[in-house]
Scaffold this motif. Sequence first.
Motif, PDB file in Angstrom:
ATOM      1  N   PRO A   1       1.229  -1.131   0.132  1.00 10.87           N
ATOM      2  CA  PRO A   1      -0.157   0.214  -0.072  1.00 10.87           C
ATOM      3  C   PRO A   1       1.174   1.388   0.078  1.00 10.87           C
ATOM      4  CG  PRO A   1      -0.897  -1.827   1.821  1.00 10.87           C
ATOM      5  CD  PRO A   1       0.306  -2.058   1.262  1.00 10.87           C
TER       6      PRO A   1
ATOM      7  N   TYR B   1       6.476   4.405  -5.849  1.00 13.62           N
ATOM      8  CA  TYR B   1       4.946   3.989  -6.493  1.00 13.62           C
ATOM      9  C   TYR B   1       4.102   4.379  -7.421  1.00 13.62           C
ATOM     10  CZ  TYR B   1       0.173   1.655  -5.191  1.00 13.62           C
ATOM     11  OH  TYR B   1      -0.327   1.572  -4.968  1.00 13.62           O
TER      12      TYR B   1
ATOM     13  N   ASN C   1      -3.022  10.045  -4.976  1.00 17.68           N
ATOM     14  CA  ASN C   1      -2.705   9.550  -3.257  1.00 17.68           C
ATOM     15  C   ASN C   1      -1.892  10.839  -2.418  1.00 17.68           C
ATOM     16  OD1 ASN C   1      -3.230   7.523  -4.459  1.00 17.68           O
ATOM     17  ND2 ASN C   1      -1.917   6.908  -5.331  1.00 17.68           N
TER      18      ASN C   1
ATOM     19  N   THR D   1      -8.696  -5.406   8.458  1.00 18.24           N
ATOM     20  CA  THR D   1      -8.801  -5.252   6.932  1.00 18.24           C
ATOM     21  C   THR D   1      -9.059  -6.172   5.809  1.00 18.24           C
ATOM     22  OG1 THR D   1      -5.788  -4.689   8.166  1.00 18.24           O
ATOM     23  CG2 THR D   1      -6.430  -6.235   5.029  1.00 18.24           C
TER      24      THR D   1
ATOM     25  N   LYS E   1      -5.560  -2.686  -0.954  1.00 22.07           N
ATOM     26  CA  LYS E   1      -4.162  -2.058  -0.372  1.00 22.07           C
ATOM     27  C   LYS E   1      -4.959  -0.830   0.410  1.00 22.07           C
ATOM     28  CE  LYS E   1      -2.212  -1.709  -4.338  1.00 22.07           C
ATOM     29  NZ  LYS E   1      -0.625  -1.223  -5.331  1.00 22.07           N
ATOM     30  N   ASP E   2      -5.930  -0.164  -0.382  1.00 23.26           N
ATOM     31  CA  ASP E   2      -6.703   0.935   0.176  1.00 23.26           C
ATOM     32  C   ASP E   2      -7.044   1.141   1.858  1.00 23.26           C
ATOM     33  OD1 ASP E   2      -5.804   2.540  -1.829  1.00 23.26           O
ATOM     34  OD2 ASP E   2      -7.845   2.461  -3.263  1.00 23.26           O
TER      35      ASP E   2
ATOM     36  N   THR F   1      -6.158   0.205   4.116  1.00 22.51           N
ATOM     37  CA  THR F   1      -4.933   1.107   5.066  1.00 22.51           C
ATOM     38  C   THR F   1      -5.453   2.598   5.565  1.00 22.51           C
ATOM     39  OG1 THR F   1      -3.245   1.253   3.545  1.00 22.51           O
ATOM     40  CG2 THR F   1      -2.883  -0.087   4.416  1.00 22.51           C
TER      41      THR F   1
ATOM     42  N   PHE G   1       0.845  -7.463   3.463  1.00 19.93           N
ATOM     43  CA  PHE G   1       0.030  -6.560   1.521  1.00 19.93           C
ATOM     44  C   PHE G   1       0.984  -7.632   0.469  1.00 19.93           C
ATOM     45  CE2 PHE G   1      -1.460  -3.974   4.729  1.00 19.93           C
ATOM     46  CZ  PHE G   1      -3.009  -4.202   4.150  1.00 19.93           C
TER      47      PHE G   1
ATOM     48  N   CYS H   1      -1.022  -9.777  -2.263  1.00 19.72           N
ATOM     49  CA  CYS H   1      -1.490  -9.298  -3.212  1.00 19.72           C
ATOM     50  C   CYS H   1      -0.648  -9.640  -4.828  1.00 19.72           C
ATOM     51  CB  CYS H   1      -1.108  -7.560  -3.108  1.00 19.72           C
ATOM     52  SG  CYS H   1      -2.140  -6.213  -2.356  1.00 19.72           S
TER      53      CYS H   1
END
Lengths: 397, 374
Positions: A139, A275, A336, B172, B311-312, B314, B352, B356
């Motif tokens: 993330p 990223y 983001n 999560t 992932k989002d 988080t 993660f 993923c």
Amino acid sequence: MSVTDVPEKKPFSVGAMWRDKKARGIIMQIAAVIAVLIFIGWIVANTVSNIKNLGIEVGFDFLWTTASYDINQSLIDYNATDTHFRAAVVGLLNTLLVAVCGVIAATILGFSAGVARLSNNFVISKLMQAYVEAVRNIPVLLQILLWYTVILHSLPKVKQSVAIIEGVIPTNRGLYLPQPLPQEGFGWVWIVLIVALIGAFFFKRYAKKVLDQSGKQLPAFWVGLAMIIGLPLLTYYVIGQPLEVSMPVLKGFNFKGGFALKPEFLALWLALSIYTGAFIAEIVRAGIMAVSHGQSEAAHALGIKPNLTMRLVVIPQAMRVIIPPLISQYLNLTKNSSLAIAIGYMDIVATLGGISLNQSGRAIESMSIILLVYLTISLVVSGIMNVYNERVKLVER
Amino acid sequence: MSEQIREYELGMHPELPPPNRQSGLVKWVMDNLFPSVGSGIITVICLIFLYYVIPPLFNWAFWDSVVFNATSREECYAINDGKGACWAFIYRRWDQFVYGFYPEAERWRVNISFILLAMTLVIVLAEKVRKVKGIMWLVLILPIICAILIPGSELLGLTPVPTNKFGGFMLTLIIGMTGIFVSLPIGIGLALARISSLPIFSVFATLFIEFIRGVPLITLLFIASTLLSYFLPPGTNFDLLVRVLIMVTIFSAAYLAEVIRGGLAAIPRGQYEAADALGLSYWKSMRLVILPQALKISIPGIVSSFIGLFKDTTLVVIIGLLDPLGIGAAAIADIKWTALGYELYVFIAVFFFICCFGMSRYSLYLERKLHTGH
């Protein structure tokens, strides 16, 4: 006399109307409109009665009251006595700053990594694959926090800091850089630069015209480069070097002079570019691979050198595939950047949606401005992209 | 020269192995590591870089790390001189990282839900199990059981656990899995509405999708946490976790809708016309002809949306839910474990990464398996 069959008019009935596809469509659409209107009305009614019950003031007038909080990084003059509006503008500029810096760094990183991944060099291609896979599957918020930790805990303290190059000093309070201070008359350099840019553009067009008409190649790139770099440089020296450089110097507990990139900005910038760079690398790789092999073979057959093949044949065709997802990555990066709030970088969400909102309690107003700002950025960028797509669309028979 | 003695008849010479430079390791190294001077230099630089990065990292994470026999950072550093990771911190707080503040006596409910979730995944993912007749109903039923089991309810004799006790990887997974299960049908609906020939539906769907995709998720979460109470009838106060679930789901649904729309657009017109010609109704033609094909081509995009959604999750830490990052932030604020940021972030990153990376590998496998074209 001709006989025409006049279809008998069917008697009206609800069942018949429901079986008619067209009528059914209209009924359903009307129902949808009514449902949405009722829903919106319900929300508005609730909001109005809530506001009345809670006795909250509404309106955007809070924007003109004193913000009375400090922002640690701002592109324009700002202090705690300025208004909430100015604080919001500072936040917006910070958002745009990190977005633009991030887009530039991510593009460079992504293109390099994407091309490197296709290289026949085993080590670099595997290394890039590892980079892409590792970064894409973690993330971005975690990465921002990780980079922030790296900067705060692993860079040297101000007292122990060492310059990498003269004037470039990484510390845990930020990266100190020399700051150029334009003196009187420096404006001319900017003006000449703009003129040179325009001149280079027209020279390139002229060179293209010459090429089309006579087949003669003018060195448009080099002439342009010479104009863009040489003319402002010449002006700079002619009017007597109107630029002073302020170097960061350690005085007491901190650096004086120079210019510091704050840890928050650095962490956000690094994390977002690394990223997004990984995503761009994949886009670039897919784009290059999408160009049919026959194209490069044809170029070889024509005797075009390998690096020219890449530049004149493969890349222009790959760009058509690359650009649309690339732009959407740029937008993702911009969105983001709102995660800045996690590490205290003062972007628009942290200023207007954070402190200003908490101080004034105008949640609805603040959030709608923020939503509007992001929507505007998205729409403008997608608008530009649609125009671009129209222009590069393959014109087929 | 021509007088040379021939040992073999013409054409009868046995096949010789290729010269050393043309085979085996040497050739591989020359081709892949040093194809040219520039490339060779890059190889060397990369190898030096790896030499300086990998061994120290390995030592830090495994060799010099302390896991079991320490109860504070000082003890860790007393053992390894501060050279290695202090995983003891994760070990001592493992339960919090997994369950958050879920009451200890009730954790069996979460464990059962983990097992049910694993079963659901097996049913969805494993082809042989999926073919068993009627088993797909379980895919609908098992998550519902989880949704009852974890918060609990008085009616069934399960002590209710307030959602603010939820946390850690459990949270999560709750947000991620709910988002994935619920957003797919909504996304399909939105995509169909957007390409619908009925203008009102298409306009509404377009506005909705573009709005959601135009703003960052964090602003939507802020709306969920601060603004939503304004929009609802006075006095309603529904759970923060539910509000977050709704926002995450519609956010993901808007992205999915665009991915699926791409898939729908790639289906040749002939398929739509063929379905019409067979006299299928709109829903039947979609369900039996168009969607199976459209979803198949959109698999890579759908899975990467799911990965993005996962992932989002988080981000919920920013509005104060205790996902692993939130638990961790509280943990490293503890004086005993202060400043263990690296251990915390690396640990969560590994979690993660496994989830993923697993998803993306599965999507590659699925893509290859379903590839029925030429």
